[in-house]
Design a protein around this motif. Structure first.
Motif, mmCIF file in Angstrom:
data_model
loop_
_atom_site.group_PDB
_atom_site.id
_atom_site.type_symbol
_atom_site.label_atom_id
_atom_site.label_comp_id
_atom_site.label_asym_id
_atom_site.label_seq_id
_atom_site.Cartn_x
_atom_site.Cartn_y
_atom_site.Cartn_z
ATOM 1 N N ARG A 106 0.845 -1.092 0.145
ATOM 2 C CA ARG A 106 0.043 0.236 0.026
ATOM 3 C C ARG A 106 0.958 1.318 -0.029
ATOM 4 O O ARG A 106 1.725 1.347 0.787
ATOM 5 C CB ARG A 106 -0.764 0.027 1.319
ATOM 6 C CG ARG A 106 -2.203 -0.349 0.988
ATOM 7 C CD ARG A 106 -2.978 -0.086 2.333
ATOM 8 N NE ARG A 106 -2.994 -1.739 2.674
ATOM 9 C CZ ARG A 106 -4.384 -2.129 2.651
ATOM 10 N NH1 ARG A 106 -5.254 -1.810 2.293
ATOM 11 N NH2 ARG A 106 -4.325 -3.573 3.170
ATOM 12 N N ALA A 107 0.648 2.056 -0.884
ATOM 13 C CA ALA A 107 1.468 3.303 -0.985
ATOM 14 C C ALA A 107 0.987 4.182 0.036
ATOM 15 O O ALA A 107 -0.135 4.339 0.328
ATOM 16 C CB ALA A 107 1.229 3.842 -2.392
ATOM 17 N N ALA B 253 0.317 7.692 1.961
ATOM 18 C CA ALA B 253 -0.227 9.123 1.395
ATOM 19 C C ALA B 253 0.445 10.092 2.102
ATOM 20 O O ALA B 253 0.648 11.054 1.524
ATOM 21 C CB ALA B 253 -1.663 9.288 1.742
ATOM 22 N N LYS C 36 2.273 7.440 -2.270
ATOM 23 C CA LYS C 36 1.271 8.095 -3.445
ATOM 24 C C LYS C 36 1.910 9.009 -4.178
ATOM 25 O O LYS C 36 2.303 9.940 -3.530
ATOM 26 C CB LYS C 36 0.167 8.180 -2.689
ATOM 27 C CG LYS C 36 -0.886 7.122 -2.785
ATOM 28 C CD LYS C 36 -2.248 7.448 -2.251
ATOM 29 C CE LYS C 36 -3.155 6.375 -2.022
ATOM 30 N NZ LYS C 36 -4.389 6.756 -1.259
ATOM 31 N N ASN D 20 -1.901 13.804 -6.740
ATOM 32 C CA ASN D 20 -2.785 13.771 -7.876
ATOM 33 C C ASN D 20 -3.298 15.198 -8.292
ATOM 34 O O ASN D 20 -4.166 16.117 -7.557
ATOM 35 C CB ASN D 20 -4.053 13.108 -7.535
ATOM 36 C CG ASN D 20 -5.241 13.085 -8.509
ATOM 37 O OD1 ASN D 20 -5.127 13.672 -9.499
ATOM 38 N ND2 ASN D 20 -6.280 12.498 -8.272
#
Ligand code: PHE
Length: 538
Positions: free
Chosen positions: A207-208, A210, A228, A231
């Motif tokens: 799991r990246a 955040a 992550k 975005n």
């Protein structure tokens, strides 16, 4: 859950397409729902595939749950019959509505039977005596039939079956059908999933992260973390902070009106004032009703401000004008008491600020001034939908040589026009510190009537001369409340929804900017749009 996920992925890799969610949940000792949640998240990362497997299972009804607890009605009936038997009536009294179902089931099982031998009615059964008894017997459909045990002991199979249902044991089809018929259980549809490898299947899902946390830095675990990507196409999130209260927005607009007219703002942040600056310096008599505790909040601690803090010559001139007049005035003719002037209070009007400013202006050597303030004042009043014990006053003043009532009228017309109120009317009024005094009324087209929107006047020489403002210098001034125009602009009809502990934060966050009707400003000039109609003051 990470451990369960690793186990699930291992199981799938060992026997693809054969891992079933419910069986897996049982073997892992977790709820099926938890496995389904995990599966959904693995599905979105394309780690697994899932095929629905429909099932049906029995679940107990409320009635079923009751019998699971207390035994089936037939078992309860059996248990309720003593060795000498009992009448139907007795059983009904004991077991209530259960008795009927229980009896018929118990009879079918041959656990109990109706006693055919004529029995002596016990004394506690008055219905079995005489005519009344006969009559009742017809009506009671065998209420007095005596029921006796036929079996020595029983096994409550229904209760055992109910137990089998809740513990998930497999039931004989006939038994399940019987429970459904008796409405002790119903069939419920549910789903499990057969899991297989998805296109991105792997034994471990990284799991990246955040966020880079303090913990990752101190333990050094950030080195082998995957982070992550930002975005930059995300929609973003509206910030919940920084919403201005309507009073602040209207204050900002009124401030603009004043500054556009060349007014400077007075420092108005001292809520505690001495009676001297709130009343005495304004030539308000010491016996004035406003100086009563019923109208004004006096401070208990500190209760006073010593008059030594104020230049003695000014205090002496204020005393003298109160006691014996001067500047064409006869004064109030009674003794002026220092103790009264020293009392601390929460200022009842921002005219106290104007007074301090005018005194400072005189002390520095008079120069013409246009001053305003918009700040909080306090009055000891009963709170209702239009009154609070604290509110905000807007106050403006102009100080110059030779100012007249005509100048006041022009100033008021200009100012109120910029607030969107064009049609003004003035009415003589009384303030201890102004002469002449005028209440300001504005015509509301909406309400079809004249509304009071403010109070005004020319400060009296008894107030200005003791300060040292030269002969010939006049002050025109006016005041109004900030709350009433704000309520009108924002369509709020209860002041308690605007200010105080009942105010809803979402009202503050969501309200738009409401603009005052703004115009060129010169009386007789073209009007502004979006008029603020029935504004008012107190
Ligand atoms: N102080 C007055 C009030 O409390 C308002 C006012 C200000 C009146 C200046 C005249 C001049 O209502």
């Amino acid at each position: 859950m990470e451990e369960i996920e690793a186990r699930l992925l291992r199981a799938i890799s060992e026997t693809p397409q054969a891992v079933e969610s419910d069986a897996f949940a049982k073997s892992a000792g977790v709820e099926h729902g938890a496995v389904v949640g995990l599966m959904k998240s693995l599905l979105t990362s394309d780690f697994v595939t899932a095929e629905e497997v429909p099932h049906s299972r029995l679940v107990l009804t409320a009635e079923g749950r009751e019998y699971l607890d207390k035994g089936s009605p037939e078992a309860q009936v059996f248990a309720a019959i003593p060795a000498e038997g009992a009448t139907k009536g007795e059983l009904k009294r004991k077991l209530g509505a259960l008795a009927d179902v229980g009896l018929s089931q118990a009879m079918r099982q041959r656990w109990v039977a109706v006693d055919k031998a004529p029995a002596k009615a016990p004394a506690s059964e008055p219905a079995a005596h005489g005519n009344a008894g006969k009559k009742d017997k017809k009506k009671d459909k065998g209420e007095n039939d005596r029921i006796i045990r036929e079996a020595d002991g029983i096994v409550d199979e229904v209760q055992q079956q109910l137990h089998a249902v809740v513990s998930g044991q497999a039931l004989d089809a006939g038994v399940a059908e019987a429970l459904r018929k008796r409405k002790l259980a119903v069939a419920e549809a549910w789903k499990t999933y057969r899991l297989g490898c998805g296109p991105k299947f792997a034994l471990e899902r990284r799991r990246a992260a955040a966020d880079l946390t303090a913990d990752m830095i101190s333990k050094g675990t950030w080195r082998d973390k995957e982070f992550k990507q930002y975005n930059f196409d995300a929609l973003g999130r509206p910030p919940a902070c920084g919403a201005l209260h309507p009073l602040l927005k209207v204050r900002a607009q009124i401030r603009k009106v004043f500054t556009n007219m060349g007014f400077q703002e007075m420092p108005s942040n001292a809520f505690v004032e001495s009676s001297f600056w709130n009343f005495d310096a304004l030539f308000q008599p010491q016996q004035h009703p406003a100086r009563d505790a019923h109208d004004t909040f006096f401070l208990a601690r500190p209760a006073t401000t010593p008059l030594e803090r104020i230049p003695a010559d000014y205090v002496a001139r204020v005393r003298s004008v109160h006691e014996s007049g001067g500047f064409g005035s006869t004064g109030y003719g009674g003794p002026w008491r220092e103790a009264e002037a020293e009392k601390n209070l929460l200022r009842t009007h921002t005219t106290a600020v104007s007074t301090r400013m005018l005194y400072a202006l005189a002390a520095r050597g008079f120069r013409p001034a246009r001053l305003f303030s918009i700040d909080r004042v306090f009055r000891n009043e009963a709170v209702d939908r239009t009154h609070l014990a604290e509110f905000h006053q807007i106050e403006g003043l102009m100080c110059d040589e030779g100012l007249t009532l005509g100048n006041l009228v022009w100033t008021l017309q200009t100012f109120f026009k910029r607030l969107g109120l064009e049609k003004l009317r003035f009415k003589p009024a009384y303030n201890p510190y102004t002469e002449p005094s005028m209440e300001i009324f504005s015509y509301s087209e909406e309400l079809g009537k004249w509304m009071e929107v403010g109070n005004s006047g020319m400060f009296r020489p008894e107030m200005l001369r003791p300060m040292g403002l030269p002969e010939g210098v006049n002050v025109i001034a006016w005041g109004l409340s900030l709350e009433r125009p704000t309520m009108i602009l924002y369509g709020i009809d209860n002041i308690r929804d605007l200010f105080g502990h009942r105010v809803s934060l979402s009202m503050v966050k969501r309200n738009p900017i409401c603009r005052l009707g703004y115009s060129s400003g010169e009386p007789g000039g073209s009007g502004g749009e979006g008029e603020l109609t029935p504004a008012a003051s107190r």
